[in-house]
Design an enzyme around this catalytic site. Structure first.
Site, PDB file in Angstrom:
ATOM      1  N   ASP A 163     -32.139 -21.375  23.707  1.00 40.11           N
ATOM      2  CA  ASP A 163     -30.606 -20.623  23.238  1.00 40.11           C
ATOM      3  C   ASP A 163     -30.294 -20.249  24.507  1.00 40.11           C
ATOM      4  O   ASP A 163     -30.958 -19.248  24.541  1.00 40.11           O
ATOM      5  CB  ASP A 163     -30.946 -20.022  21.695  1.00 40.11           C
ATOM      6  CG  ASP A 163     -30.053 -19.151  21.712  1.00 40.11           C
ATOM      7  OD1 ASP A 163     -28.967 -19.620  20.380  1.00 40.11           O
ATOM      8  OD2 ASP A 163     -29.068 -18.183  21.814  1.00 40.11           O
TER       9      ASP A 163
ATOM     10  N   ASP B 138     -36.451 -22.449  28.395  1.00 40.07           N
ATOM     11  CA  ASP B 138     -35.755 -21.686  27.354  1.00 40.07           C
ATOM     12  C   ASP B 138     -34.403 -22.958  26.593  1.00 40.07           C
ATOM     13  O   ASP B 138     -34.243 -23.078  27.053  1.00 40.07           O
ATOM     14  CB  ASP B 138     -35.372 -20.564  27.026  1.00 40.07           C
ATOM     15  CG  ASP B 138     -34.920 -20.034  25.962  1.00 40.07           C
ATOM     16  OD1 ASP B 138     -35.519 -19.373  25.386  1.00 40.07           O
ATOM     17  OD2 ASP B 138     -33.562 -19.363  26.356  1.00 40.07           O
TER      18      ASP B 138
ATOM     19  N   ASP C 187     -33.010 -17.304  30.192  1.00 40.23           N
ATOM     20  CA  ASP C 187     -31.744 -15.858  29.995  1.00 40.23           C
ATOM     21  C   ASP C 187     -32.055 -15.053  29.770  1.00 40.23           C
ATOM     22  O   ASP C 187     -31.134 -13.918  29.954  1.00 40.23           O
ATOM     23  CB  ASP C 187     -30.600 -16.640  29.042  1.00 40.23           C
ATOM     24  CG  ASP C 187     -31.357 -16.714  27.627  1.00 40.23           C
ATOM     25  OD1 ASP C 187     -31.823 -16.986  26.920  1.00 40.23           O
ATOM     26  OD2 ASP C 187     -30.074 -16.207  26.876  1.00 40.23           O
TER      27      ASP C 187
END
Ligand code: PLP
Ligand code: CA
Length: 306
Positions: free
Chosen positions: A29, A27, A248
């Protein structure tokens, strides 16, 4: 109590795990960077994986940039990447339409220049991008005095800073025709960052508006849905059992990894916390189990490099 529990990835367990995988999907960001800049540790982890000969991909729900714009961002942050490794939802939409659906009509787009660049790159004709021309007043005559382009065969909804009531009217009108495809880039509720008390609504808010007006549900490209993975797989042939998703956020990245049959690893550098994982493990709700990561990689550092 859920049947599944998240295990800590460290020491020999971590190196054995890495050895058993051939592909790593990151991922962006909250894993590679945040609004402050690149995250400490990301460059080193990626370099290490490349040294070990692992295949790397980057998957982001953000539709506002094209792959070319992302490449510049990677370069600026000193992260090695190639265009073929980057799957942003703006590109996924274009790829899905062209290569999977063999779509040959025009797109009405709610999106930024990033979306326009990706549609152009795959020679998909489009209309609707940029600020609309309406005066902004309450004016039914103005709202309804446009002609629907008969060439339009799909409405695509991504992030659009020029989203407007007039664009909503147009999108819903095209979608009134059952044969018109309806595709959304992602359904994130908010931007991952905020400034003081300010909430910045995400693309999901625009998608829900269009869905409500059109009385239809969009097909969603981004995480946690698996369409973007299917696009990647059609180009690169990915073995899910040897692929690891690193993210995240539990309700997008980790759920995506689990939905696609990948191994899922949570890092604590972005949205979700250890307490969030514990909540899922103890909630007793069957659905929550799908968002529990296989592993937690707590050593991944959270400091932004300034
Ligand atoms: N959508 C938008 C418009 C964003 O700006 C971001 C992050 O900056 C995201 C989605 C989430 O991106 P990612 O999937 O890389 O966490
Ligand atoms: Ca993220």
């Amino acid at each position: 109590m859920a049947d599944k529990s998240c295990k800590l990835l460290e020491g020999k367990k971590a190196s054995d795990f890495v050895a058993s995988m051939d592909t790593f999907i990151f991922d962006c960001d909250g894993v590679l960077w945040n609004e402050g800049g690149p995250l400490n540790g990301a460059v080193e982890v990626l370099q290490e994986l490349r040294k070990l000969g692992k295949r790397i991909f980057f998957v982001t729900n953000n539709s506002s940039k094209s792959r070319a714009a992302y490449l510049k961002k990677f370069e600026k942050f000193g992260i090695e990447a190639s265009e073929e490794e980057i799957y942003c939802t703006s590109y996924a939409v274009a790829y899905y339409l062209k290569e999977i659906l063999k779509f040959d009509k025009k797109v009405f787009t709610i999106g930024t220049t990033g979306m326009v660049e990706e549609l152009d790159a795959l020679n998909i004709p489009h209309t609707g991008s940029g600020p609309d021309q309406s005066s902004g007043g309450y004016n039914m005559q103005e709202w309804t005095s446009f002609t629907l382009d008969p060439e339009v065969g799909a409405v695509v909804c991504g992030f659009d800073e020029h989203f407007s009531f007039h664009k909503l009217i147009k999108a819903a009108s095209y979608l009134a025709k059952e044969s018109c495809l309806f595709i959304a880039t992602n359904c994130d509720d908010r931007f991952p960052f905020s400034s003081n008390d300010i909430v910045v609504p995400g693309t999901g808010c625009l998608v829900i508006s269009v869905e409500t007006a059109a009385r239809r549900k969009a097909e969603v490209m981004g995480k946690p849905e698996r369409v973007i993975f299917d696009c990647m797989n059609s180009r690169h042939t990915i073995d899910p059992s040897k692929t690891c998703m690193i993210g995240d956020r539990l309700d997008t990245d980790i759920l995506f990894g689990n939905n696609c049959g990948l191994k899922s690893v949570l890092v604590l550098t972005g949205i979700s916390s250890l307490a969030d994982v514990k909540n899922l493990e103890t909630s007793g709700k069957a659905d929550d189990e799908n968002s529990i990561p296989d592993f937690l990689y707590a050593q991944y550092r959270s400091t932004t490099i300034t």
